[in-house]
Design a protein around this motif. Structure first.
Motif, PDB file in Angstrom:
ATOM      1  N   PRO A 114      -4.153  25.763  53.126  1.00  0.00           N
ATOM      2  CA  PRO A 114      -4.757  24.808  54.065  1.00  0.00           C
ATOM      3  C   PRO A 114      -6.045  24.234  53.491  1.00  0.00           C
ATOM      4  N   SER A 115      -6.347  22.992  53.829  1.00  0.00           N
ATOM      5  CA  SER A 115      -7.565  22.361  53.346  1.00  0.00           C
ATOM      6  C   SER A 115      -8.784  23.010  53.978  1.00  0.00           C
ATOM      7  N   ASP A 116      -9.817  23.168  53.146  1.00  0.00           N
ATOM      8  CA  ASP A 116     -11.083  23.621  53.705  1.00  0.00           C
ATOM      9  C   ASP A 116     -11.920  22.432  54.161  1.00  0.00           C
ATOM     10  N   GLN A 117     -11.333  21.239  54.079  1.00  0.00           N
ATOM     11  CA  GLN A 117     -12.002  20.045  54.567  1.00  0.00           C
ATOM     12  C   GLN A 117     -11.803  19.929  56.079  1.00  0.00           C
ATOM     13  N   VAL A 118     -12.749  19.216  56.703  1.00  0.00           N
ATOM     14  CA  VAL A 118     -12.698  19.040  58.150  1.00  0.00           C
ATOM     15  C   VAL A 118     -12.646  17.558  58.454  1.00  0.00           C
ATOM     16  N   ALA A 119     -11.778  17.163  59.338  1.00  0.00           N
ATOM     17  CA  ALA A 119     -11.656  15.767  59.734  1.00  0.00           C
ATOM     18  C   ALA A 119     -12.660  15.456  60.834  1.00  0.00           C
ATOM     19  N   LEU A 120     -13.411  14.372  60.628  1.00  0.00           N
ATOM     20  CA  LEU A 120     -14.362  13.915  61.638  1.00  0.00           C
ATOM     21  C   LEU A 120     -13.669  12.931  62.558  1.00  0.00           C
ATOM     22  N   ASN A 121     -13.721  13.213  63.850  1.00  0.00           N
ATOM     23  CA  ASN A 121     -13.140  12.309  64.842  1.00  0.00           C
ATOM     24  C   ASN A 121     -14.157  11.813  65.859  1.00  0.00           C
ATOM     25  N   SER A 122     -15.345  12.446  65.885  1.00  0.00           N
ATOM     26  CA  SER A 122     -16.389  11.980  66.797  1.00  0.00           C
ATOM     27  C   SER A 122     -17.742  12.416  66.255  1.00  0.00           C
ATOM     28  N   ALA A 123     -18.774  11.671  66.619  1.00  0.00           N
ATOM     29  CA  ALA A 123     -20.122  11.988  66.148  1.00  0.00           C
ATOM     30  C   ALA A 123     -21.144  11.404  67.109  1.00  0.00           C
ATOM     31  N   GLU A 124     -22.287  12.087  67.163  1.00  0.00           N
ATOM     32  CA  GLU A 124     -23.418  11.600  67.947  1.00  0.00           C
ATOM     33  C   GLU A 124     -24.675  11.700  67.082  1.00  0.00           C
ATOM     34  N   PHE A 125     -25.549  10.699  67.209  1.00  0.00           N
ATOM     35  CA  PHE A 125     -26.783  10.671  66.429  1.00  0.00           C
ATOM     36  C   PHE A 125     -27.944  10.229  67.311  1.00  0.00           C
TER      37      PHE A 125
END
Length: 677
Positions: A114-125
């Motif tokens: 499995p990928s150790d990468q993470v998919a970004l689907n939302s963000a707040e700044f």
């Protein structure tokens, strides 16, 4: 439900878990894999019994039937990034085996992990720092960003203290590959001060977590819309020219000319000529009086009178000199100033009217910094009044680790650090004011920082400009002019009036009656009768001494030097006067000693139009005789004597102000000089 790092199982006649029966069970694995590059990815399964493999919901292997442990193959084209993987498996009887392998493009076969990468689907700044500046937030754009081609929703809420930004989308982005997600858009006011407007990252969330952020600070750099004057060159006389003045041309003049500088903004150009003469004295030593400044306004030439040159050299009993000359252009206006370099500074002796205790006061000055810093410097001092203790008031430049420069102030033990960046080459008006315990700093008429302070400003220390005599290496590299000190604070309106009127303007504010010191820093105000304190205070008598500080000129706009300068010319007046004219003075005179201040040797020059008995004596300020230099009959002529800072007993004397006096016949004259140690 459990997590498996890889699909690599041989359960024999058993099952994945004791709670699962040995035959007739199914397993589904779901997760993400990461494709490093574009290309065809080959998959191999080894199972007993059937399986189905999907990548991004696309079937890659579909062998849903009973068979012994067998290899099956499939392939799919993938783009770089994260991809969803789903594998279904069933065991119907006998042995139980489930393994999954892949071969990336140009790679070798390995187990699928499995990928150790993470998919970004939302963000707040959240962003702040800009709200108190002359700038307005106008929106967000995704054009030209990582999200530009994706269907993400963007929302924001801009308050008086914080900007909130939220983003979300179904098309995930590998967090490890994040770069530019969006652009913040701003409108900068027309009257915004040039310099940095900070945009600080205050925090945020990726998906549902707040990671350890490593965010470089950002900002808006407001550029000066004005452009410097164009390039120009010196023309005549040529570099290396010799100006030979004779009886035939003594009433003429020589024109020093230069090409025209054209301002790209169409502003008028004003010029100033600088010269630095080095005069060869009769005893073989060299003497330089410092910069000569000639204001030519818009003219492209400067006429030098031969008679003036002869008068200047012959007054020193000299006939030759070498002169460095240069011309500067500005799209603003030229003002007289003092230039500080190295350990150059001006020092004003402590006076009660320069001490304000915990009460109100104000300092106003104009200065320009040229960006020069020694490698180890972090502070350059504009003004300091203290004796090494905590009772003080100071104005200084502070350079941070990222080479940003800020104006700062110290009142007592309190430190004011306005978060307003500073730029070189700009003539700043700076005010430090305290009113009823509120200390305010103004730059170019704008309030840039405040603090409450009852810090004590009274000390026994001298007031020093361009240096801090109690801190090594804090010397200023720049120009300063028109410094004033008040025994009251200055109202905002008064600061604006001073700034709008500009340097060397008539002071026309209500607080003028509280003015306790005013140093125009103009050589025209230098009083020849007080050579030991040439920086004249035209209000309170707080005259200052100069150490390696030079009378010069500073511009309110950009300054452009002649591109091919500086040039040097020589002067020879040997044939302008007879020997008698040069050597025989017409009247008695006692000249200022040189150098002054000095340590430990200085030369005193005097003129005798006729022979006679001459008495030259050094006194201290109490009138006590220190050293008899001359006592006897001398012939007529231009004379000099050297004092080595010793008394009549050959012992060195202490630093301080001394008087030297000449008496010959009815002529008596006294002057002052300063010995430094």
């Amino acid at each position: 439900v459990r997590e498996d790092f890889e699909i690599n199982f041989d359960w024999g006649d058993g099952s994945p878990d004791p709670v699962v029966q040995n035959n007739g069970f199914q397993v589904r694995w779901t997760g993400t894999i990461y494709a490093e590059e574009t290309g065809t990815y080959y998959f191999r399964s080894y199972t007993d019994d059937g399986l189905r493999l999907f990548i991004d919901e696309q079937p890659v292997i579909d062998e849903w039937w009973d068979f012994p442990a067998t290899n099956h193959y499939g392939q799919i084209d993938l783009d770089p990034g994260l991809h969803d993987l789903e594998m279904e498996y069933y065991e119907n009887g006998g042995g139980a085996v489930a393994q999954l392998y892949w071969i990336p493009p140009n790679g070798v076969e390995t187990l699928v992990e499995p990928s150790d990468q993470v998919a970004l689907n939302s963000a707040e700044f959240q962003f702040d720092g800009f709200q108190d500046f002359d700038v307005d937030f106008t929106g967000i754009t995704l054009e030209g960003t990582q999200l530009g081609d994706l269907d993400w929703a963007v929302e924001f809420n801009n308050t008086d203290s914080m900007l909130y930004v939220a983003l979300a989308g179904a098309d995930g982005i590998n967090i490890a590959d994040l770069n530019t997600l969006f652009w913040l858009e701003f409108h900068v006011h027309d009257d915004a001060m040039p310099g940095d407007i900070p945009i600080d990252f205050a925090g945020g969330i990726l998906n549902t977590e707040s990671p350890m952020w490593d965010v470089e600070p950002g900002g808006i750099w407001v550029m000066d819309p004005n452009n410097p004057p164009g390039v120009f060159n010196l023309l005549t006389p040529p570099d290396g020219f010799t100006l030979s003045i004779t009886q035939d041309n003594i009433n003429a003049s020589t024109a020093f000319t230069w090409g025209e500088s054209v301002d790209p903004d169409g502003d008028d150009i004003e010029y100033v000529g600088l010269n630095w003469p080095i005069i060869l004295l009769p005893d073989g030593s060299e003497f330089s009086p410092g910069y000569g400044v000639s204001y030519t306004e818009s003219l492209n030439s400067l006429d030098v009178s031969h008679q003036d040159v002869v008068d200047a050299l012959s007054s020193l009993q000299a006939t030759t000199a070498n002169v460095w000359w240069q011309v500067l252009a500005t799209d603003g206006e030229w003002f007289p100033c003092l230039d500080f370099y190295g350990d150059g500074h001006a020092e004003v002796e402590n006076n009660d009217n320069l001490n304000f205790g915990t009460g109100d006061f104000a300092v106003s000055l104009w200065f320009k910094h040229y960006g020069y810093w020694d490698s180890l410097q972090v502070v350059q001092q504009l003004l300091a009044k203290h004796d090494g203790g905590s009772d003080s008031y100071e104005l200084q430049l502070l350079k941070t680790d990222d080479d940003m420069v800020f104006l700062t102030a110290i009142v007592g033990e309190d430190f004011l650090f306005p978060d307003v960046s500073f730029r070189e080459g700009h003539l700043y008006h700076l005010v430090l004011s305290r009113t009823n315990g509120l200390v305010t700093m103004f730059m170019d008429g704008e309030n840039v920082g405040e603090m409450e302070s009852a810090g004590n400003t009274t000390s026994n220390g001298n007031l020093v400009l361009g240096y801090d005599t109690h801190s090594y290496g804090e010397n200023l590299s720049g120009s300063m002019t028109d410094v004033t000190v008040y025994s009251s604070g200055l109202a905002d309106e008064s600061v604006s009036i001073i700034y709008e009127d500009g340097p060397h303007s008539e002071i026309n504010i209500p607080e003028e009656t509280n003015l306790v010191a005013h140093w125009p820093m103009d050589v025209e105000y230098s009083d020849p009768s007080t050579p030991e304190a040439p920086m004249q205070d035209i209000i309170g008598g707080n005259n200052g001494t100069l150490t390696n500080a030079w009378w010069a000129a500073v511009a309110s706009g950009y300054e452009t030097y002649a591109d091919n300068g500086a040039w040097i010319f020589s002067v020879d007046i040997t044939n302008a006067l007879s020997i008698d004219d040069i050597s025989m003075p017409m009247e008695y005179a006692l000249h200022q000693n040189y150098p002054n201040p000095f340590n430990p040797i200085t030369t005193i020059r005097y003129d005798l139009p006729e022979a006679g008995y001459v008495n030259v004596v050094i006194y201290d300020m109490m009138g006590h005789q220190i050293k008899q230099l001359i006592s006897g009959t001398e012939d007529a002529g231009r004379k000099s004597v050297v004092w080595d800072s010793t008394n009549d007993y050959g012992k060195p004397v202490s630093a301080g102000v001394y008087m030297y006096r000449i008496q010959t016949g009815e002529y008596i004259q006294t002057k002052k000089m300063v010995l430094l140690k």
